[in-house]
Design an enzyme around this catalytic site. Structure first.
Site, PDB file in Angstrom:
ATOM      1  N   ARG A 150       0.205  12.281   0.026  1.00  0.00           N
ATOM      2  CA  ARG A 150      -0.974  12.134  -0.842  1.00  0.00           C
ATOM      3  C   ARG A 150      -1.734  13.460  -0.868  1.00  0.00           C
ATOM      4  O   ARG A 150      -1.982  14.061   0.183  1.00  0.00           O
ATOM      5  CB  ARG A 150      -1.939  11.072  -0.297  1.00  0.00           C
ATOM      6  CG  ARG A 150      -1.396   9.665  -0.238  1.00  0.00           C
ATOM      7  CD  ARG A 150      -2.435   8.768   0.432  1.00  0.00           C
ATOM      8  NE  ARG A 150      -1.885   7.471   0.802  1.00  0.00           N
ATOM      9  CZ  ARG A 150      -2.398   6.688   1.756  1.00  0.00           C
ATOM     10  NH1 ARG A 150      -3.472   7.096   2.434  1.00  0.00           N
ATOM     11  NH2 ARG A 150      -1.863   5.537   2.039  1.00  0.00           N
ATOM     12  N   HIS A 166      -0.775  11.181   5.646  1.00  0.00           N
ATOM     13  CA  HIS A 166      -0.260  11.245   4.270  1.00  0.00           C
ATOM     14  C   HIS A 166      -0.617  12.581   3.618  1.00  0.00           C
ATOM     15  O   HIS A 166       0.074  13.060   2.732  1.00  0.00           O
ATOM     16  CB  HIS A 166      -0.820  10.091   3.436  1.00  0.00           C
ATOM     17  CG  HIS A 166      -0.235   8.766   3.811  1.00  0.00           C
ATOM     18  ND1 HIS A 166       1.037   8.397   3.465  1.00  0.00           N
ATOM     19  CD2 HIS A 166      -0.752   7.729   4.509  1.00  0.00           C
ATOM     20  CE1 HIS A 166       1.281   7.170   3.930  1.00  0.00           C
ATOM     21  NE2 HIS A 166       0.212   6.745   4.574  1.00  0.00           N
ATOM     22  N   HIS A 204      -3.155  -2.712   8.120  1.00  0.00           N
ATOM     23  CA  HIS A 204      -1.695  -2.567   8.156  1.00  0.00           C
ATOM     24  C   HIS A 204      -0.938  -3.883   8.326  1.00  0.00           C
ATOM     25  O   HIS A 204       0.168  -3.910   8.860  1.00  0.00           O
ATOM     26  CB  HIS A 204      -1.291  -1.567   9.246  1.00  0.00           C
ATOM     27  CG  HIS A 204      -1.611  -0.149   8.860  1.00  0.00           C
ATOM     28  ND1 HIS A 204      -2.892   0.335   8.846  1.00  0.00           N
ATOM     29  CD2 HIS A 204      -0.824   0.867   8.434  1.00  0.00           C
ATOM     30  CE1 HIS A 204      -2.884   1.600   8.442  1.00  0.00           C
ATOM     31  NE2 HIS A 204      -1.641   1.948   8.187  1.00  0.00           N
TER      32      HIS A 204
HETATM   33 ZN   LIG Z   1       0.181   5.033   5.666  1.00  0.00          ZN
END
Ligand SMILES: [Zn+2]
Length: 237
Positions: A150, A166, A204
């Site tokens: 990301r 990320h 998560h």
């Molecule tokens: Zn992740």
């Protein structure tokens, strides 16, 4: 009469071709290239250094790789080991079952993260080789990848933590696939992922996050994967 001149051609690979046998004590970029390919074989809780120095850890990783594929397991990388690696890698050096595209659904050039685009892409490559090892260990069934790299903008858009891996390219979010979240989270401990977040860790319950970080941070309490003596910072969402 058949000439033996070409009896032993060096195999050529479109990604990378090793030109010598590598064993403990050798060093160089060819060692580092080997280390990337066997980064998924450090043993439980281990992380293989990608330093171009063929030490005991590299020997152990090569041995585990050889064992995983039924090769003579001597910890020395020679023709049989290289042939298996060539079989496992695509022309862009990614392992056959993973691709740069699936590890980046943020942008096309890997820019805008916390490291250079080249570093983010290189980090993703290492994570892919770890995933390839994990996939093989779990019976060669497809692993469901739901993204990875990301940019800061992409990370902000999804509410990711400011220090999210990320942003460095090495984090990968996994769907349940046929394996299930807990099997993935537990198995990841064997394949060089120093960061594992899964069910029971905030945010998560619907995916497993695997990545690299400098100190181990494992937390998937619902799966019996626990924190191991490191600071308890929220790492990622
Ligand atoms: Zn992740």
């Amino acid at each position: 009469m058949v000439t033996p001149a070409s009896a032993d051609p060096a195999p050529l690979d479109a990604c990378y071709t090793w030109g010598r046998t590598l064993s403990e004590g050798t060093s160089g970029d060819d060692v580092r290239q080997l280390q990337i390919r066997v980064a998924g074989y450090p043993g439980y809780g281990g992380v293989l250094a990608l330093d171009g120095q063929f030490g005991p850890g590299t020997k152990a990783a090569v041995t585990r790789f050889q064992q995983a594929y039924g090769l003579g397991a001597d910890g020395i990388a020679g023709p049989a080991t290289y042939s298996k690696i060539y079989e496992l890698q695509d022309n862009d050096c990614t392992p056959v079952n993973f691709s740069y595209d699936e590890l980046n659904n943020c942008n096309s050039d890997w820019s805008g993260g916390n490291v250079s685009a080249a570093t983010a892409r290189a980090n993703a490559l290492v994570s892919m080789w770890k995933l390839q090892a994990m996939r093989h260990a779990m019976g060669d069934r497809p692993i469901d990848v739901n993204g990875g790299f990301r940019s800061v903008a992409c990370n902000n858009a999804v509410g990711g933590a400011p220090a999210s891996r990320h942003l460095y390219g090495d984090a990968v979010d996994l769907g349940a696939g046929s394996q299930g979240f807990c099997a993935l989270a537990r198995q990841a401990r064997n394949h060089g992922f120093s960061e594992i977040l899964g069910p029971g860790y905030v945010g998560h319950d619907d995916h497993v996050h695997v990545a690299h970080r400098s100190t181990r941070f494992w937390s998937a309490p619902s799966c019996g994967v626990s924190r191991e003596g490191v600071e308890e910072l929220p790492v990622d969402r």
